[in-house]
Motif scaffolding. Sequence first.
Motif, PDB file in Angstrom:
ATOM      1  N   VAL A   1      54.840 -17.062  -5.606  1.00 22.94           N
ATOM      2  CA  VAL A   1      54.112 -18.477  -6.805  1.00 22.94           C
ATOM      3  C   VAL A   1      52.904 -17.328  -8.101  1.00 22.94           C
ATOM      4  O   VAL A   1      51.914 -16.948  -7.318  1.00 22.94           O
ATOM      5  N   LYS A   2      52.650 -17.649  -8.511  1.00 25.96           N
ATOM      6  CA  LYS A   2      52.254 -17.093 -10.135  1.00 25.96           C
ATOM      7  C   LYS A   2      51.920 -17.920 -11.142  1.00 25.96           C
ATOM      8  O   LYS A   2      51.811 -19.130 -11.183  1.00 25.96           O
ATOM      9  N   PRO A   3      50.239 -17.511 -11.200  1.00 28.38           N
ATOM     10  CA  PRO A   3      49.666 -18.658 -12.014  1.00 28.38           C
ATOM     11  C   PRO A   3      50.474 -18.963 -13.519  1.00 28.38           C
ATOM     12  O   PRO A   3      51.800 -17.823 -13.865  1.00 28.38           O
TER      13      PRO A   3
ATOM     14  N   VAL B   1      46.258 -18.663  -5.050  1.00 28.37           N
ATOM     15  CA  VAL B   1      46.157 -18.667  -6.382  1.00 28.37           C
ATOM     16  C   VAL B   1      45.288 -20.157  -5.813  1.00 28.37           C
ATOM     17  O   VAL B   1      45.792 -21.264  -4.941  1.00 28.37           O
ATOM     18  N   ASN B   2      45.332 -20.829  -7.021  1.00 28.10           N
ATOM     19  CA  ASN B   2      45.175 -22.403  -7.056  1.00 28.10           C
ATOM     20  C   ASN B   2      45.430 -22.929  -7.756  1.00 28.10           C
ATOM     21  O   ASN B   2      46.823 -22.739  -8.748  1.00 28.10           O
ATOM     22  N   MET B   3      45.792 -24.222  -7.514  1.00 28.04           N
ATOM     23  CA  MET B   3      46.659 -25.177  -8.005  1.00 28.04           C
ATOM     24  C   MET B   3      46.296 -26.739  -8.856  1.00 28.04           C
ATOM     25  O   MET B   3      45.274 -26.265  -8.319  1.00 28.04           O
ATOM     26  N   LYS B   4      46.779 -26.953  -9.371  1.00 26.21           N
ATOM     27  CA  LYS B   4      46.362 -28.388  -9.900  1.00 26.21           C
ATOM     28  C   LYS B   4      47.045 -29.362 -10.378  1.00 26.21           C
ATOM     29  O   LYS B   4      48.449 -29.149 -11.573  1.00 26.21           O
ATOM     30  N   ILE B   5      47.257 -30.613  -9.682  1.00 22.48           N
ATOM     31  CA  ILE B   5      47.862 -32.186  -9.649  1.00 22.48           C
ATOM     32  C   ILE B   5      47.725 -32.830 -10.216  1.00 22.48           C
ATOM     33  O   ILE B   5      46.542 -33.018 -10.339  1.00 22.48           O
ATOM     34  N   TYR B   6      48.622 -33.435 -11.465  1.00 25.43           N
ATOM     35  CA  TYR B   6      47.943 -34.923 -11.941  1.00 25.43           C
ATOM     36  C   TYR B   6      48.379 -36.283 -10.805  1.00 25.43           C
ATOM     37  O   TYR B   6      49.802 -36.128 -10.911  1.00 25.43           O
ATOM     38  N   GLU B   7      47.356 -36.296 -10.381  1.00 22.89           N
ATOM     39  CA  GLU B   7      47.919 -38.068  -9.765  1.00 22.89           C
ATOM     40  C   GLU B   7      48.952 -38.531 -10.496  1.00 22.89           C
ATOM     41  O   GLU B   7      50.027 -39.365  -9.902  1.00 22.89           O
ATOM     42  N   SER B   8      48.487 -39.358 -12.122  1.00 25.74           N
ATOM     43  CA  SER B   8      49.635 -39.899 -12.627  1.00 25.74           C
ATOM     44  C   SER B   8      51.100 -39.579 -12.652  1.00 25.74           C
ATOM     45  O   SER B   8      51.894 -39.960 -12.888  1.00 25.74           O
TER      46      SER B   8
ATOM     47  N   TYR C   1      46.815 -21.748 -10.948  1.00 26.79           N
ATOM     48  CA  TYR C   1      46.112 -21.007 -11.772  1.00 26.79           C
ATOM     49  C   TYR C   1      45.744 -20.178 -10.860  1.00 26.79           C
ATOM     50  O   TYR C   1      45.774 -19.685  -9.985  1.00 26.79           O
ATOM     51  N   ASP C   2      44.973 -18.845 -11.326  1.00 23.57           N
ATOM     52  CA  ASP C   2      44.420 -18.118 -10.632  1.00 23.57           C
ATOM     53  C   ASP C   2      43.232 -18.513  -9.927  1.00 23.57           C
ATOM     54  O   ASP C   2      43.016 -19.688 -10.032  1.00 23.57           O
ATOM     55  N   GLY C   3      43.887 -17.992  -8.489  1.00 21.99           N
ATOM     56  CA  GLY C   3      42.794 -17.969  -7.705  1.00 21.99           C
ATOM     57  C   GLY C   3      42.416 -17.780  -6.730  1.00 21.99           C
ATOM     58  O   GLY C   3      43.319 -16.922  -6.078  1.00 21.99           O
TER      59      GLY C   3
END
Lengths: 330, 330
Positions: A156-158, A233-240, A300-302
């Motif tokens: 997986v990549k940023p 990597v880091n990840m961000k998900i959106y509950e909505s 994201y990078d992380g």
Amino acid sequence: MERIELKHGGGGRASQDILKLFLKYFDDDILKGLEDASILNITGEIAFTTDSFVIKPRFFPGGDIGKLSICGTVNDLSARGAIPKYISVAFIIEEGFELCELEKIIMSMAETAKGAGVRIVTGDTKVVEKGKADGLYINTSGIGIVKIPGISAHNVKPKDKIIITGTIGDHGISVMAKREGLNLDVDVKSDCAPLNKVVEDLVPLSNQIHAMRDPTRGGLSATLNEIARASHVNMKIYESEIPVKDAVVNACEILGLDILTLANEGKLVIFSSPEVADDVINILKSNPQCKDSKIIGEVYDGEGIVLMETVYGTERIVDMPAGEILPRIC
Amino acid sequence: MERIELKHGGGGRASQDILKLFLKYFDDDILKGLEDASILNITGEIAFTTDSFVIKPRFFPGGDIGKLSICGTVNDLSARGAIPKYISVAFIIEEGFELCELEKIIMSMAETAKGAGVRIVTGDTKVVEKGKADGLYINTSGIGIVKIPGISAHNVKPKDKIIITGTIGDHGISVMAKREGLNLDVDVKSDCAPLNKVVEDLVPLSNQIHAMRDPTRGGLSATLNEIARASHVNMKIYESEIPVKDAVVNACEILGLDILTLANEGKLVIFSSPEVADDVINILKSNPQCKDSKIIGEVYDGEGIVLMETVYGTERIVDMPAGEILPRIC
């Protein structure tokens, strides 16, 4: 004979009787050879996986242990970008198990395998004394031919988009509700289904798809965390953005469960480059099984942290689940 | 942590702890990828097999459930003329199982796999509640590369010689004695061992070897009957030629068991054309594991009957074993 006896596992005449029951439904020329190992002709890269199934109860809304045992292995192969081809089935059966239930489970396995286009080519049966198992346990192992090479939790990549192929938590909550005697909305049932056709549809985009995984035990939380760590990597998900049925949300509140940790048995989390994410969604939605597909976040990078922006606009860490979660959910 | 808890099977943080224990000994780069399925590069004909192991007791003279679980699958592949390459391991563990025992079993599996030259490349762990298993059950599935093509239970021909690669009954009787608390001669222990090197040695004679099988559950009786039926031939074996240890004969008399139905876990029955039978024996005897190899009979035209000429000069039918024989012998 109406119940499984110890002699059915002895390797002698009674074992042959039980074999006949299997062969009645697992109608494959290779299997019928009854060899110790089956010969298969294969060229290229293959995927190989194994899973045991101990789910309780054995029958639940949307499926049963037999259907699950085929889907689970089909999906583990699919998630590596492989087309599932061959499956082994191994049963550990408790003495006294009813043959009519065994037959139902065998029928369900045969039907699911046929639907997914996989061949059951080798098998094994063991019988243990009463009290030394809980009815029956099934192991399936599978072999597939790799069609989308390079699919890996480490790949997986940023900037990758995070896609889920439908509503989450349906399997976990329906099994749990059945176990606890809770009555849920009729449209909540296990999503247990083979995913190989979904993956086949994605082959044209193969060089832009970096990772896939079916979020089973430990749910979306475990899957995202495992992949975030493996790919650094880091990840961000959106509950909505996360598709989830109202009835599942309500049941989670009643039972005190975190939706993100609930098992799914017919969903894929897909990581694709952002350029093709909409194309992936369009392809997915052309399959009724994936009509609720959504982009739920990005990479994201992380160093392996998963964050969720909640419906209240706050952020929280989505941690690897701890504790027992839901035992025997698959 | 000193015992397995339900949380170790949940797919979350505790599952990762138990994974570390496995990876400490199953030190394979492919396995360490921790993907849902492992990618392998293979070309040609492969053999594929599966087996679950529920043996009781888990530790017995000559082996343990871990060693057995590797040998069993290595041998099923070998018996199809394949060189075993890749193995999957799947554990069903009862809550409360001692981690130090699990570690011993894992070590034994790793050591056996290393000795046999097979790689453990994928796996699964499930935990069930106390009382829902008997300690632990192991499934292994395996993939091998076919080196002696055409080996099949359906391929035996009249005039073929029947060869056994050593003394029979050692596994069955030593497990049974351990279970019953009988003290046997020190030299009687399970023959549990990988057979892949034995088969590799036979590759030069490959076009004259028609069938091989490891006579496990149901022993020589079941194996000969299955092959006689599959190949539509009769067989005759000579009791005086069958290698068997005196202590095994004595124990069978005490326990009222038929030697021919006892399980073996490190022997092959080989069917070769008569022209090369002596060469097969010579090759076998060059391996210490097969020093007691013998031609024990031959194949005739017929319809699936197995006869034995007894040491008294009489003839009896060797039938497919009936009844429970020895439950949980593998």
